[in-house]
Enzyme design. Sequence first.
Site, PDB file in Angstrom:
ATOM      1  N   ASN A   9      10.903  63.611  -6.808  1.00 51.33           N
ATOM      2  CA  ASN A   9      12.247  63.128  -7.131  1.00 51.33           C
ATOM      3  C   ASN A   9      12.771  63.924  -8.324  1.00 51.33           C
ATOM      4  OD1 ASN A   9      14.375  61.630  -8.393  1.00 51.33           O
ATOM      5  ND2 ASN A   9      13.792  59.866  -7.139  1.00 51.33           N
ATOM      6  N   ASP A  11      15.783  63.666  -9.752  1.00 50.67           N
ATOM      7  CA  ASP A  11      16.912  63.003 -10.440  1.00 50.67           C
ATOM      8  C   ASP A  11      17.003  63.399 -11.912  1.00 50.67           C
ATOM      9  OD1 ASP A  11      16.657  59.639  -8.955  1.00 50.67           O
ATOM     10  OD2 ASP A  11      17.361  61.540  -8.131  1.00 50.67           O
ATOM     11  N   HIS A  12      15.853  63.382 -12.601  1.00 49.27           N
ATOM     12  CA  HIS A  12      15.935  63.494 -14.069  1.00 49.27           C
ATOM     13  C   HIS A  12      16.023  64.920 -14.570  1.00 49.27           C
ATOM     14  CE1 HIS A  12      16.147  59.290 -14.311  1.00 49.27           C
ATOM     15  NE2 HIS A  12      15.058  59.167 -13.579  1.00 49.27           N
ATOM     16  N   ARG A  20      24.914  67.189 -21.124  1.00 50.61           N
ATOM     17  CA  ARG A  20      25.900  68.062 -21.762  1.00 50.61           C
ATOM     18  C   ARG A  20      26.964  68.540 -20.771  1.00 50.61           C
ATOM     19  NH1 ARG A  20      23.996  70.990 -26.390  1.00 50.61           N
ATOM     20  NH2 ARG A  20      23.186  69.414 -27.840  1.00 50.61           N
ATOM     21  N   HIS A  45      18.358  60.632  -5.592  1.00 52.76           N
ATOM     22  CA  HIS A  45      18.978  59.312  -5.541  1.00 52.76           C
ATOM     23  C   HIS A  45      20.442  59.460  -5.928  1.00 52.76           C
ATOM     24  CE1 HIS A  45      18.856  54.870  -7.099  1.00 52.76           C
ATOM     25  NE2 HIS A  45      19.772  55.054  -6.177  1.00 52.76           N
ATOM     26  N   ARG A  47      23.291  57.804  -6.908  1.00 59.20           N
ATOM     27  CA  ARG A  47      23.669  56.489  -7.397  1.00 59.20           C
ATOM     28  C   ARG A  47      25.179  56.317  -7.364  1.00 59.20           C
ATOM     29  NH1 ARG A  47      20.778  52.955 -10.535  1.00 59.20           N
ATOM     30  NH2 ARG A  47      18.512  53.358 -10.666  1.00 59.20           N
ATOM     31  N   ARG A  51      25.156  58.849 -12.318  1.00 64.39           N
ATOM     32  CA  ARG A  51      24.648  59.140 -13.663  1.00 64.39           C
ATOM     33  C   ARG A  51      23.823  60.436 -13.693  1.00 64.39           C
ATOM     34  NH1 ARG A  51      20.586  54.082 -14.422  1.00 64.39           N
ATOM     35  NH2 ARG A  51      22.462  52.982 -13.747  1.00 64.39           N
ATOM     36  N   HIS A  52      23.237  60.850 -12.567  1.00 66.93           N
ATOM     37  CA  HIS A  52      22.468  62.099 -12.552  1.00 66.93           C
ATOM     38  C   HIS A  52      22.827  62.946 -11.328  1.00 66.93           C
ATOM     39  CE1 HIS A  52      19.942  59.402 -10.198  1.00 66.93           C
ATOM     40  NE2 HIS A  52      19.361  58.850 -11.243  1.00 66.93           N
ATOM     41  N   GLU A  72      17.917  58.872  -1.381  1.00 67.68           N
ATOM     42  CA  GLU A  72      17.893  57.453  -1.739  1.00 67.68           C
ATOM     43  C   GLU A  72      19.328  56.981  -1.937  1.00 67.68           C
ATOM     44  OE1 GLU A  72      15.361  57.339  -5.167  1.00 67.68           O
ATOM     45  OE2 GLU A  72      13.587  57.049  -3.940  1.00 67.68           O
ATOM     46  N   THR A 103      15.537  51.718 -11.333  1.00 66.71           N
ATOM     47  CA  THR A 103      15.341  50.707 -10.298  1.00 66.71           C
ATOM     48  C   THR A 103      14.402  49.617 -10.800  1.00 66.71           C
ATOM     49  OG1 THR A 103      15.693  52.368  -8.610  1.00 66.71           O
ATOM     50  CG2 THR A 103      14.542  50.364  -7.931  1.00 66.71           C
ATOM     51  N   GLU A 153       8.935  51.947   1.721  1.00 66.45           N
ATOM     52  CA  GLU A 153       8.380  52.487   0.483  1.00 66.45           C
ATOM     53  C   GLU A 153       8.126  51.305  -0.435  1.00 66.45           C
ATOM     54  OE1 GLU A 153       9.979  56.066  -1.247  1.00 66.45           O
ATOM     55  OE2 GLU A 153       9.464  55.398  -3.279  1.00 66.45           O
ATOM     56  N   HIS A 192       7.690  54.730  -7.649  1.00 70.57           N
ATOM     57  CA  HIS A 192       8.332  54.214  -8.862  1.00 70.57           C
ATOM     58  C   HIS A 192       7.333  53.978  -9.979  1.00 70.57           C
ATOM     59  CE1 HIS A 192      11.874  53.091 -11.129  1.00 70.57           C
ATOM     60  NE2 HIS A 192      11.073  52.284 -11.769  1.00 70.57           N
ATOM     61  N   GLY A 193       7.527  54.729 -11.037  1.00 67.11           N
ATOM     62  CA  GLY A 193       6.700  54.585 -12.237  1.00 67.11           C
ATOM     63  C   GLY A 193       5.329  55.202 -12.124  1.00 67.11           C
ATOM     64  N   GLY A 214       8.823  61.030  -9.653  1.00 67.25           N
ATOM     65  CA  GLY A 214       9.843  61.859 -10.296  1.00 67.25           C
ATOM     66  C   GLY A 214       9.759  61.881 -11.801  1.00 67.25           C
ATOM     67  N   HIS A 215      10.046  60.758 -12.418  1.00 69.84           N
ATOM     68  CA  HIS A 215      10.227  60.756 -13.885  1.00 69.84           C
ATOM     69  C   HIS A 215       9.019  61.347 -14.614  1.00 69.84           C
ATOM     70  CE1 HIS A 215      10.383  58.941 -17.967  1.00 69.84           C
ATOM     71  NE2 HIS A 215      11.676  59.227 -17.841  1.00 69.84           N
TER      72      HIS A 215
HETATM   73  C1  LIG Z   1      13.965  53.854  -6.057  1.00 63.84           C
HETATM   74  C2  LIG Z   1      13.207  54.430  -7.190  1.00 63.84           C
HETATM   75  O1  LIG Z   1      12.256  53.887  -7.653  1.00 63.84           O
HETATM   76  C3  LIG Z   1      13.611  55.737  -7.739  1.00 63.84           C
HETATM   77  O2  LIG Z   1      13.509  56.668  -6.754  1.00 63.84           O
HETATM   78  C4  LIG Z   1      15.022  55.701  -8.266  1.00 63.84           C
HETATM   79  O3  LIG Z   1      15.595  56.969  -8.117  1.00 63.84           O
HETATM   80  C5  LIG Z   1      14.957  55.299  -9.729  1.00 63.84           C
HETATM   81  O4  LIG Z   1      16.224  55.466 -10.273  1.00 63.84           O
HETATM   82  P1  LIG Z   1      16.412  56.618 -11.367  1.00 63.84           P
HETATM   83  O5  LIG Z   1      15.935  57.911 -10.740  1.00 63.84           O
HETATM   84  O6  LIG Z   1      17.900  56.576 -11.629  1.00 63.84           O
HETATM   85  O7  LIG Z   1      15.557  56.247 -12.529  1.00 63.84           O
HETATM   86  N1  LIG Z   2      11.221  56.084  -5.026  1.00 62.43           N
HETATM   87  C1  LIG Z   2      10.483  56.459  -6.213  1.00 62.43           C
HETATM   88  C2  LIG Z   2      10.923  57.807  -6.674  1.00 62.43           C
HETATM   89  O1  LIG Z   2      11.558  58.549  -5.938  1.00 62.43           O
HETATM   90  C3  LIG Z   2      10.576  58.274  -8.026  1.00 62.43           C
HETATM   91  O2  LIG Z   2      10.473  57.203  -8.932  1.00 62.43           O
HETATM   92  P1  LIG Z   2      10.024  57.607 -10.432  1.00 62.43           P
HETATM   93  O3  LIG Z   2       8.713  58.359 -10.301  1.00 62.43           O
HETATM   94  O4  LIG Z   2      11.099  58.484 -11.000  1.00 62.43           O
HETATM   95  O5  LIG Z   2       9.859  56.295 -11.144  1.00 62.43           O
END
Ligand SMILES: CC(=O)[C@@H](O)[C@H](O)COP(=O)(O)O
Ligand SMILES: NCC(=O)COP(=O)(O)O
Length: 244
Positions: A9, A11-12, A20, A45, A47, A51-52, A72, A103, A153, A192-193, A214-215
């Site tokens: 993922n 996103d971040h 910026r 994702h 949203r 936001r991203h 997503e 999430t 998931e 997630h997490g 992702g994160h």
């Molecule tokens: C659904 C999930 O757990 C993540 O894939 C989601 O993208 C979390 O949202 P953020 O990426 O905005 O933190």
């Molecule tokens: N659906 C979970 C995802 O795509 C990534 O979640 P995270 O690792 O950023 O918390």
Amino acid sequence: MNKIELGVNIDHIATLRQARGTAYPDLLDAVRLVEDAGAHAITIHLREDRRHIQDADVYAIRQMCTRRLNLELAATDEMVGIACDVLPNDACVVPEKREELTTEGGLDIIGQFERVRSVTQRLNAANIRVSLFIEPDIEQIRRVPDIGAPVIELHTGTYANATGESKQHELRRIQEATEFAHNLGIQVNAGHGLDYDNTQAIAAIPQIHELNIGHSMVARAVFVGIRQATVEMLELMQAVRAGA
Ligand SMILES: CC(=O)[C@@H](O)[C@H](O)COP(=O)(O)O
Ligand SMILES: NCC(=O)COP(=O)(O)O
């Protein structure tokens, strides 16, 4: 043991860009590096508050990614319309609240049955494989066949945030939910997490097909780069499955 796949993922990486409003970091560079590292899917994702990930990112990544694109999205007409235009390989329906930092849990497919079934039918009709992002909850999983989604998931955030006996309890919930869903013929993903310390126990659940992470990987990428962060996560997951 059967193989396990990784969706990364990104996103971040977009969060850093949006901080910026610059053109960098370019998400397409991230896609190339993540794919080169061997990831099986790119997860993004879109949203409602953008936001991203931006709409333009979704279309650009669809054009250039060579692995599965997992989009997503919230269960809204706007998002379903975009998905049916972009045509990702997979669409993971997730709950969304504008005020949430990230999430906070899974979809309530019992409470939102008709809405989720309608969204699933529209995505299925567009030949997009639907995944429902839900809690590791037997009663929620029991309704998945009536909704018509082939994939779920499992939300692993509660497990990720827990410690001690509570963490073991959450892990057992995920193990039991995975086995129950697998026996219904549902493909089971999780996410997630998840990070480089808590992923092993989830990857060790043999019926889990894919992890979306992702994160923690983007955080690792700050120091080693997204390609190496992806290699490290893949090696960790595959070592667990190889019984190392
Ligand atoms: C659904 C999930 O757990 C993540 O894939 C989601 O993208 C979390 O949202 P953020 O990426 O905005 O933190
Ligand atoms: N659906 C979970 C995802 O795509 C990534 O979640 P995270 O690792 O950023 O918390």
